[in-house]
Design a protein around this motif. Sequence first.
Motif, PDB file in Angstrom:
ATOM      1  N   GLU A 108       0.870  -1.173   0.000  1.00  0.00           N
ATOM      2  CA  GLU A 108       0.000   0.000   0.000  1.00  0.00           C
ATOM      3  C   GLU A 108       0.904   1.219   0.000  1.00  0.00           C
ATOM      4  O   GLU A 108       1.679   1.425   0.939  1.00  0.00           O
ATOM      5  CB  GLU A 108      -0.915   0.045   1.218  1.00  0.00           C
ATOM      6  CG  GLU A 108      -1.846   1.258   1.172  1.00  0.00           C
ATOM      7  CD  GLU A 108      -2.691   1.411   2.408  1.00  0.00           C
ATOM      8  OE1 GLU A 108      -3.877   1.068   2.347  1.00  0.00           O
ATOM      9  OE2 GLU A 108      -2.148   1.873   3.431  1.00  0.00           O
ATOM     10  N   ARG A 110       1.401   5.231   0.189  1.00  0.00           N
ATOM     11  CA  ARG A 110       0.685   6.381   0.746  1.00  0.00           C
ATOM     12  C   ARG A 110       1.450   7.654   0.431  1.00  0.00           C
ATOM     13  O   ARG A 110       2.676   7.679   0.471  1.00  0.00           O
ATOM     14  CB  ARG A 110       0.565   6.268   2.268  1.00  0.00           C
ATOM     15  CG  ARG A 110      -0.322   5.149   2.715  1.00  0.00           C
ATOM     16  CD  ARG A 110      -0.494   5.175   4.215  1.00  0.00           C
ATOM     17  NE  ARG A 110      -0.731   3.817   4.680  1.00  0.00           N
ATOM     18  CZ  ARG A 110      -0.404   3.376   5.865  1.00  0.00           C
ATOM     19  NH1 ARG A 110       0.183   4.166   6.736  1.00  0.00           N
ATOM     20  NH2 ARG A 110      -0.667   2.134   6.207  1.00  0.00           N
ATOM     21  N   ASP A 114      -2.470  11.764   1.945  1.00  0.00           N
ATOM     22  CA  ASP A 114      -3.150  10.545   2.384  1.00  0.00           C
ATOM     23  C   ASP A 114      -3.746   9.741   1.227  1.00  0.00           C
ATOM     24  O   ASP A 114      -4.574   8.871   1.436  1.00  0.00           O
ATOM     25  CB  ASP A 114      -4.216  10.836   3.447  1.00  0.00           C
ATOM     26  CG  ASP A 114      -4.437   9.622   4.348  1.00  0.00           C
ATOM     27  OD1 ASP A 114      -3.476   8.854   4.570  1.00  0.00           O
ATOM     28  OD2 ASP A 114      -5.575   9.417   4.808  1.00  0.00           O
ATOM     29  N   TYR A 115      -3.329  10.042  -0.006  1.00  0.00           N
ATOM     30  CA  TYR A 115      -3.699   9.184  -1.140  1.00  0.00           C
ATOM     31  C   TYR A 115      -3.128   7.800  -0.865  1.00  0.00           C
ATOM     32  O   TYR A 115      -1.990   7.657  -0.415  1.00  0.00           O
ATOM     33  CB  TYR A 115      -3.110   9.748  -2.440  1.00  0.00           C
ATOM     34  CG  TYR A 115      -3.344   8.861  -3.647  1.00  0.00           C
ATOM     35  CD1 TYR A 115      -4.577   8.842  -4.280  1.00  0.00           C
ATOM     36  CD2 TYR A 115      -2.325   8.050  -4.137  1.00  0.00           C
ATOM     37  CE1 TYR A 115      -4.798   8.040  -5.395  1.00  0.00           C
ATOM     38  CE2 TYR A 115      -2.534   7.239  -5.255  1.00  0.00           C
ATOM     39  CZ  TYR A 115      -3.771   7.233  -5.862  1.00  0.00           C
ATOM     40  OH  TYR A 115      -3.987   6.434  -6.960  1.00  0.00           O
ATOM     41  N   ARG A 116      -3.919   6.771  -1.112  1.00  0.00           N
ATOM     42  CA  ARG A 116      -3.494   5.390  -0.890  1.00  0.00           C
ATOM     43  C   ARG A 116      -3.846   4.556  -2.104  1.00  0.00           C
ATOM     44  O   ARG A 116      -4.930   4.699  -2.663  1.00  0.00           O
ATOM     45  CB  ARG A 116      -4.196   4.791   0.332  1.00  0.00           C
ATOM     46  CG  ARG A 116      -3.826   5.464   1.616  1.00  0.00           C
ATOM     47  CD  ARG A 116      -4.753   5.040   2.750  1.00  0.00           C
ATOM     48  NE  ARG A 116      -4.519   5.863   3.909  1.00  0.00           N
ATOM     49  CZ  ARG A 116      -4.098   5.389   5.067  1.00  0.00           C
ATOM     50  NH1 ARG A 116      -3.896   4.102   5.220  1.00  0.00           N
ATOM     51  NH2 ARG A 116      -3.893   6.208   6.070  1.00  0.00           N
ATOM     52  N   SER A 118      -3.189   0.380  -3.633  1.00  0.00           N
ATOM     53  CA  SER A 118      -2.665  -0.966  -3.447  1.00  0.00           C
ATOM     54  C   SER A 118      -1.954  -1.411  -4.724  1.00  0.00           C
ATOM     55  O   SER A 118      -2.495  -1.274  -5.827  1.00  0.00           O
ATOM     56  CB  SER A 118      -3.817  -1.917  -3.117  1.00  0.00           C
ATOM     57  OG  SER A 118      -3.315  -3.207  -2.873  1.00  0.00           O
ATOM     58  N   ALA A 170       2.240   6.840  -7.375  1.00  0.00           N
ATOM     59  CA  ALA A 170       1.942   7.770  -6.286  1.00  0.00           C
ATOM     60  C   ALA A 170       3.025   8.839  -6.182  1.00  0.00           C
ATOM     61  O   ALA A 170       4.192   8.524  -5.968  1.00  0.00           O
ATOM     62  CB  ALA A 170       1.831   7.007  -4.968  1.00  0.00           C
ATOM     63  N   LEU A 173       5.196  10.527  -2.373  1.00  0.00           N
ATOM     64  CA  LEU A 173       5.229   9.258  -1.654  1.00  0.00           C
ATOM     65  C   LEU A 173       5.916   9.418  -0.309  1.00  0.00           C
ATOM     66  O   LEU A 173       6.997  10.013  -0.215  1.00  0.00           O
ATOM     67  CB  LEU A 173       5.978   8.215  -2.492  1.00  0.00           C
ATOM     68  CG  LEU A 173       6.132   6.823  -1.897  1.00  0.00           C
ATOM     69  CD1 LEU A 173       4.785   6.110  -1.859  1.00  0.00           C
ATOM     70  CD2 LEU A 173       7.142   6.025  -2.707  1.00  0.00           C
ATOM     71  N   THR A 174       5.290   8.892   0.753  1.00  0.00           N
ATOM     72  CA  THR A 174       5.890   8.949   2.084  1.00  0.00           C
ATOM     73  C   THR A 174       5.989   7.593   2.764  1.00  0.00           C
ATOM     74  O   THR A 174       6.808   7.418   3.661  1.00  0.00           O
ATOM     75  CB  THR A 174       5.077   9.866   3.022  1.00  0.00           C
ATOM     76  OG1 THR A 174       3.752   9.349   3.148  1.00  0.00           O
ATOM     77  CG2 THR A 174       5.051  11.294   2.517  1.00  0.00           C
ATOM     78  N   HIS A 175       5.137   6.642   2.361  1.00  0.00           N
ATOM     79  CA  HIS A 175       5.056   5.396   3.120  1.00  0.00           C
ATOM     80  C   HIS A 175       4.676   4.224   2.212  1.00  0.00           C
ATOM     81  O   HIS A 175       3.873   4.386   1.299  1.00  0.00           O
ATOM     82  CB  HIS A 175       3.991   5.541   4.225  1.00  0.00           C
ATOM     83  CG  HIS A 175       3.961   4.424   5.194  1.00  0.00           C
ATOM     84  ND1 HIS A 175       4.812   4.342   6.265  1.00  0.00           N
ATOM     85  CD2 HIS A 175       3.191   3.311   5.249  1.00  0.00           C
ATOM     86  CE1 HIS A 175       4.562   3.224   6.936  1.00  0.00           C
ATOM     87  NE2 HIS A 175       3.585   2.593   6.331  1.00  0.00           N
ATOM     88  N   GLU A 177       3.377   0.271   2.919  1.00  0.00           N
ATOM     89  CA  GLU A 177       2.940  -0.718   3.914  1.00  0.00           C
ATOM     90  C   GLU A 177       2.854  -2.077   3.217  1.00  0.00           C
ATOM     91  O   GLU A 177       2.146  -2.231   2.214  1.00  0.00           O
ATOM     92  CB  GLU A 177       1.584  -0.330   4.495  1.00  0.00           C
ATOM     93  CG  GLU A 177       1.155  -1.161   5.684  1.00  0.00           C
ATOM     94  CD  GLU A 177       1.985  -0.897   6.938  1.00  0.00           C
ATOM     95  OE1 GLU A 177       2.011  -1.804   7.804  1.00  0.00           O
ATOM     96  OE2 GLU A 177       2.589   0.183   7.058  1.00  0.00           O
TER      97      GLU A 177
END
Length: 179
Positions: A108, A110, A114-116, A118, A170, A173-175, A177
């Motif tokens: 995932e 992010r 807060d755009y997410r 998969s 994305a 991009l920061t994260h 998961e």
Amino acid sequence: MPTARRTALKGLLTCLLALGPAATAPVWAIPADAPLELPAGPVVLTVGGALRNANRDGRAAFDMAMLEKLPQVSFSTQTPWYPAPRKFTGPLLRDVLAAAGAQGRTIEARALNDYRVSIPMADSQRYDVIVARLLDDKPMAVRDKGPLFLIYPFDRAPELRNSVFYGRSAWQLTHLELR
């Protein structure tokens, strides 16, 4: 070439092909159990979830210098967000995931807003997806979709030119998961 040597090489090749892509990974690929250094600067990317190499609170935290130390890849591609092809540079997503000792089947991604989205883990092996840190050889500001932009090589594979893969790219991009 002597028959015995040819037979041995043929057997080795058959074994490698049977083992699949992991057996033919580049020699510079990062081992999944390599320790991950601590970030010295501001963290720009955090990888959490199913991973083996945490360096901060059960997660893999990367500063820009850590991402710069990974092998860098560049490509130019046309995107829906720019009127002309642009050059993107950064580490391959699969190398970032390898550094974190990634496990799981999905990612995932992010963004700052807060755009997410998969992403199948298989995309990181099938395509040369990069975690771009440079746009046209310059760092990206937040207002320019930076500092990191997960980008697919759209011009290299026609099947990538559709809304599914555009949506998986994305920016800010920061994260990541891992599940």
